[in-house]
Design a protein around this motif. Structure first.
Motif, PDB file in Angstrom:
ATOM      1  N   ARG A  74      18.654  48.537 -35.456  1.00  0.00           N
ATOM      2  CA  ARG A  74      20.081  48.285 -35.228  1.00  0.00           C
ATOM      3  C   ARG A  74      20.656  49.548 -34.601  1.00  0.00           C
ATOM      4  O   ARG A  74      20.513  50.636 -35.164  1.00  0.00           O
ATOM      5  N   ALA A  75      21.289  49.353 -33.441  1.00  0.00           N
ATOM      6  CA  ALA A  75      21.770  50.502 -32.671  1.00  0.00           C
ATOM      7  C   ALA A  75      22.725  51.382 -33.480  1.00  0.00           C
ATOM      8  O   ALA A  75      22.699  52.600 -33.368  1.00  0.00           O
ATOM      9  N   GLU A  76      23.547  50.763 -34.314  1.00  0.00           N
ATOM     10  CA  GLU A  76      24.565  51.536 -35.022  1.00  0.00           C
ATOM     11  C   GLU A  76      24.031  52.218 -36.277  1.00  0.00           C
ATOM     12  O   GLU A  76      24.663  53.089 -36.854  1.00  0.00           O
ATOM     13  N   GLY A 127      19.746  60.003 -33.864  1.00  0.00           N
ATOM     14  CA  GLY A 127      20.837  59.240 -33.267  1.00  0.00           C
ATOM     15  C   GLY A 127      20.968  59.430 -31.768  1.00  0.00           C
ATOM     16  O   GLY A 127      21.720  58.723 -31.107  1.00  0.00           O
ATOM     17  N   GLU A 128      20.250  60.421 -31.207  1.00  0.00           N
ATOM     18  CA  GLU A 128      20.365  60.704 -29.770  1.00  0.00           C
ATOM     19  C   GLU A 128      19.354  59.922 -28.941  1.00  0.00           C
ATOM     20  O   GLU A 128      19.390  59.956 -27.717  1.00  0.00           O
ATOM     21  N   LEU A 129      18.429  59.222 -29.612  1.00  0.00           N
ATOM     22  CA  LEU A 129      17.368  58.529 -28.891  1.00  0.00           C
ATOM     23  C   LEU A 129      17.866  57.227 -28.262  1.00  0.00           C
ATOM     24  O   LEU A 129      18.787  56.592 -28.774  1.00  0.00           O
ATOM     25  N   SER A 130      17.227  56.845 -27.147  1.00  0.00           N
ATOM     26  CA  SER A 130      17.563  55.554 -26.533  1.00  0.00           C
ATOM     27  C   SER A 130      16.957  54.439 -27.386  1.00  0.00           C
ATOM     28  O   SER A 130      16.188  54.718 -28.317  1.00  0.00           O
ATOM     29  N   GLY A 131      17.277  53.185 -27.049  1.00  0.00           N
ATOM     30  CA  GLY A 131      16.765  52.049 -27.822  1.00  0.00           C
ATOM     31  C   GLY A 131      15.243  52.035 -27.907  1.00  0.00           C
ATOM     32  O   GLY A 131      14.662  51.903 -28.982  1.00  0.00           O
ATOM     33  N   GLY A 132      14.598  52.219 -26.740  1.00  0.00           N
ATOM     34  CA  GLY A 132      13.135  52.190 -26.697  1.00  0.00           C
ATOM     35  C   GLY A 132      12.523  53.355 -27.460  1.00  0.00           C
ATOM     36  O   GLY A 132      11.546  53.194 -28.196  1.00  0.00           O
ATOM     37  N   GLN A 133      13.125  54.546 -27.285  1.00  0.00           N
ATOM     38  CA  GLN A 133      12.609  55.726 -27.991  1.00  0.00           C
ATOM     39  C   GLN A 133      12.785  55.571 -29.499  1.00  0.00           C
ATOM     40  O   GLN A 133      11.912  55.938 -30.289  1.00  0.00           O
ATOM     41  N   SER A 134      13.913  55.000 -29.867  1.00  0.00           N
ATOM     42  CA  SER A 134      14.204  54.797 -31.284  1.00  0.00           C
ATOM     43  C   SER A 134      13.174  53.846 -31.915  1.00  0.00           C
ATOM     44  O   SER A 134      12.700  54.073 -33.032  1.00  0.00           O
ATOM     45  N   GLN A 135      12.814  52.818 -31.153  1.00  0.00           N
ATOM     46  CA  GLN A 135      11.816  51.864 -31.658  1.00  0.00           C
ATOM     47  C   GLN A 135      10.449  52.548 -31.776  1.00  0.00           C
ATOM     48  O   GLN A 135       9.728  52.337 -32.746  1.00  0.00           O
ATOM     49  N   LYS A 136      10.129  53.395 -30.795  1.00  0.00           N
ATOM     50  CA  LYS A 136       8.850  54.126 -30.851  1.00  0.00           C
ATOM     51  C   LYS A 136       8.838  55.071 -32.056  1.00  0.00           C
ATOM     52  O   LYS A 136       7.808  55.260 -32.696  1.00  0.00           O
ATOM     53  N   MET A 137      10.001  55.649 -32.338  1.00  0.00           N
ATOM     54  CA  MET A 137      10.079  56.552 -33.495  1.00  0.00           C
ATOM     55  C   MET A 137       9.813  55.783 -34.798  1.00  0.00           C
ATOM     56  O   MET A 137       9.110  56.254 -35.684  1.00  0.00           O
ATOM     57  N   THR A 157      13.831  43.665 -29.886  1.00  0.00           N
ATOM     58  CA  THR A 157      15.271  43.386 -29.941  1.00  0.00           C
ATOM     59  C   THR A 157      16.086  44.600 -29.482  1.00  0.00           C
ATOM     60  O   THR A 157      15.887  45.709 -29.966  1.00  0.00           O
ATOM     61  N   GLY A 158      16.981  44.364 -28.544  1.00  0.00           N
ATOM     62  CA  GLY A 158      17.935  45.394 -28.122  1.00  0.00           C
ATOM     63  C   GLY A 158      17.354  46.506 -27.276  1.00  0.00           C
ATOM     64  O   GLY A 158      17.955  47.570 -27.169  1.00  0.00           O
ATOM     65  N   ILE A 159      16.174  46.281 -26.695  1.00  0.00           N
ATOM     66  CA  ILE A 159      15.627  47.332 -25.835  1.00  0.00           C
ATOM     67  C   ILE A 159      15.278  46.753 -24.464  1.00  0.00           C
ATOM     68  O   ILE A 159      15.076  45.544 -24.329  1.00  0.00           O
ATOM     69  N   ASP A 160      15.221  47.624 -23.445  1.00  0.00           N
ATOM     70  CA  ASP A 160      14.996  47.123 -22.092  1.00  0.00           C
ATOM     71  C   ASP A 160      13.558  46.622 -21.928  1.00  0.00           C
ATOM     72  O   ASP A 160      12.678  46.918 -22.740  1.00  0.00           O
ATOM     73  N   ARG A 161      13.350  45.890 -20.841  1.00  0.00           N
ATOM     74  CA  ARG A 161      12.071  45.201 -20.629  1.00  0.00           C
ATOM     75  C   ARG A 161      10.886  46.183 -20.509  1.00  0.00           C
ATOM     76  O   ARG A 161       9.815  45.951 -21.085  1.00  0.00           O
ATOM     77  N   ALA A 162      11.130  47.288 -19.807  1.00  0.00           N
ATOM     78  CA  ALA A 162      10.037  48.261 -19.605  1.00  0.00           C
ATOM     79  C   ALA A 162       9.620  48.870 -20.944  1.00  0.00           C
ATOM     80  O   ALA A 162       8.421  48.998 -21.229  1.00  0.00           O
TER      81      ALA A 162
END
Lengths: 227, 273
Positions: A74-76, A127-137, A157-162
């Motif tokens: 969840r982004a927030e 909190g500074e990571l992008s959606g994809g980076q956050s998921q990788k974390m 969910t909530g991350i870009d296609r790449a």
């Protein structure tokens, strides 16, 4: 790896039951995607397998000594938490008693960051990571202690296609090269069909397991599925 | 200023609470439980009132009742999923008990010094009791650091890692109770929650990792509380009130410095382009 027998669950202790006598057997080394409509009980089933919820009736057992869980991002969530990626992973490694297996928390944090390709972000705040980076974390965190079973809840969910592609490639690699059993709650049917060895379809509180080919014939009328 | 015995004791007690308050405060703020500090400080007033009515030691009474109320909050929070409502219930109960006992006029002495904070009433026994509670609380925080960090960050992940989240939530409430009950003597019930939250709020502005934020919170807290105590001595005002003013001023100063630095950075970048 996960076995459920006559599994019933309800959030209020009575009707309506989310799961009604679910039977499930996921063997070691498989990549199973759990699909179904919203509210069909996919995430609930995984939370039961992880021991976060207790069944109303029946049993669910997980045979893995170490299990990793990648929750729905969840982004927030905790965006303002003052925690660096390395601090978070070291802390989690210590919670999982990595030190006891003579692998220091810091070494383990570096290892999992390298596995997910996030080594350059170890000093960044979570909190500074992008959606994809956050998921990788979150995947890196789940990989601490080298789990035999990895449970994902909607990994794209909530991350870009790449970024989603990178994450699915990582999941496939972990499954095929390292033999990690993967169970993934999926809303992305195309990803489920492309990556899984089996599909577990939940509907009306009951489940049904089949191969992607059988699923395509039975539920999709053999039509093409694209993301 | 350090000549009178009571001032030396006040400084010693203030030093300990300045270290302890942000150590528990950082977890409260990050879990968005800042108002628990306010509720438990009122619970501690109820504890002081009970102790003074029964002829007991105020700090022990405060710690016992505050720890009980902390456990009650945790117990109710698991059942009523509305944290704000739970705090309102415990606050009402605490204020009710305190006001009822105070109005009966049977207390061995006035509880006013606990409301506003007073350095004059700190005894040597208070100082040692404060030191003991602070040492136990800080030791617990060091021992359970990873568990408390992770429960605050992601309770579910902590549970999967085998942490007994419920037990640690209760333990944490006892730590908050210890911090509150030793602090009310100096800063007073009315402004205690600001001592718990404001140094952390200032440290969070720095945008650093957890350990740095925690250390910065302690540094801000030491400055706020010891600065507030020193100024209150010369101005002849209650230390609690003035410490709260210093804390707010420090927070605003940090925000202002941060804004100026950001502005300067933006200008530097635009001038390069």
């Amino acid at each position: 790896m996960i076995t459920a027998h006559d599994l019933w669950f309800s959030y209020d202790g009575g009707e309506p039951y989310v799961l009604r006598g679910v039977e499930l057997h996921i063997p070691r080394g498989e990549y199973v995607s759990v699909v179904g409509d919203n509210g069909s009980g996919k995430s609930t089933l995984m939370r039961l397998a992880l021991g976060l919820l207790k069944p109303a009736r029946g049993t669910i057992e997980c045979a893995a000594d170490v299990t990793g869980y990648v929750p729905q991002r969840r982004a927030e969530q905790n965006a303002a938490f003052p925690l660096t990626v390395a601090e978070m992973l070291r802390s989690y490694a210590r919670l999982r008693h990595i030190d006891k297996s003579r692998r220091s928390a810091d070494t383990e944090a570096s290892r999992v960051l390298e596995l997910v390709g996030l080594s350059d972000k170890r000093g960044a705040l979570v909190g500074e990571l992008s959606g994809g980076q956050s998921q990788k974390m979150l995947i890196a965190r789940a990989l601490i202690g080298s789990p035999e079973l990895l449970v994902f809840d909607e990994p794209s969910t909530g991350i870009d296609r790449a970024s989603a592609e990178e994450i699915y490639a990582l999941m496939r690699r972990l499954n095929r090269d390292d033999g990690v059993t993967i169970v993934s709650v999926e809303h992305n049917l195309a990803a489920a069909m492309a990556n899984s060895t089996h599909i577990y379809h939940l509907s009306g509180g009951h489940g049904h397991i089949c191969t992607p080919e059988q699923y395509a014939r039975e539920f999709l009328g053999d039509s093409d599925v694209t993301a | 200023m350090l000549q009178p015995d009571f001032m030396r004791q006040a400084f010693a007690v203030s030093f300990f609470i300045a270290v302890l308050c942000p150590c528990v405060g950082i977890f409260l703020v990050l879990r968005r439980y800042s108002m628990i500090g306010d509720t438990l400080s009122h619970a501690s007033l109820a504890g002081v009132s009970v102790a003074l009515t029964l002829g007991g030691v105020p700090i022990i009474g405060a710690f016992t009742v505050t720890a009980g109320c902390g456990a009650l909050i945790e117990f109710m929070r698991e059942r009523i999923k509305n944290a704000e409502l739970v705090l309102t219930v415990v606050l009402a109960l605490s204020v009710g008990v305190a006001v009822t006992l105070m109005s009966r006029g049977t207390m061995t002495r006035s509880a006013e010094s606990f409301l506003f904070g007073s350095v004059l009433t700190i005894t040597r026994a208070d100082m040692f009791m404060t030191l003991g509670l602070c040492a136990a609380a800080i030791l617990s925080l060091i021992l359970f650091y990873d568990r408390l960090v992770f429960i605050s960050y992601d309770e579910e992940a902590a549970r999967i890692a085998g942490v007994r989240v419920r037990a640690y939530n209760y333990l944490f409430m006892i730590l908050v109770a210890a911090a509150v009950s030793v602090s009310i003597r100096v800063v007073g019930v009315l402004v205690l929650s600001s001592m718990i939250a404001l140094p952390v709020a200032a440290a969070l502005q720095l945008g650093r990792g957890f350990r740095t934020t925690l250390l910065a919170s302690v540094a801000f807290s030491l400055f706020d509380i010891l600065g507030g105590l020193t100024a209150s001595y010369y101005l002849d005002v209650a230390p609690g009130g003035f410490t709260a003013i210093v804390s707010v001023a420090v927070l605003f100063a940090v925000i202002a410095v941060k804004a100026v630095m950001k502005h300067a950075r933006t200008r530097k970048i635009s001038s390069v382009h």
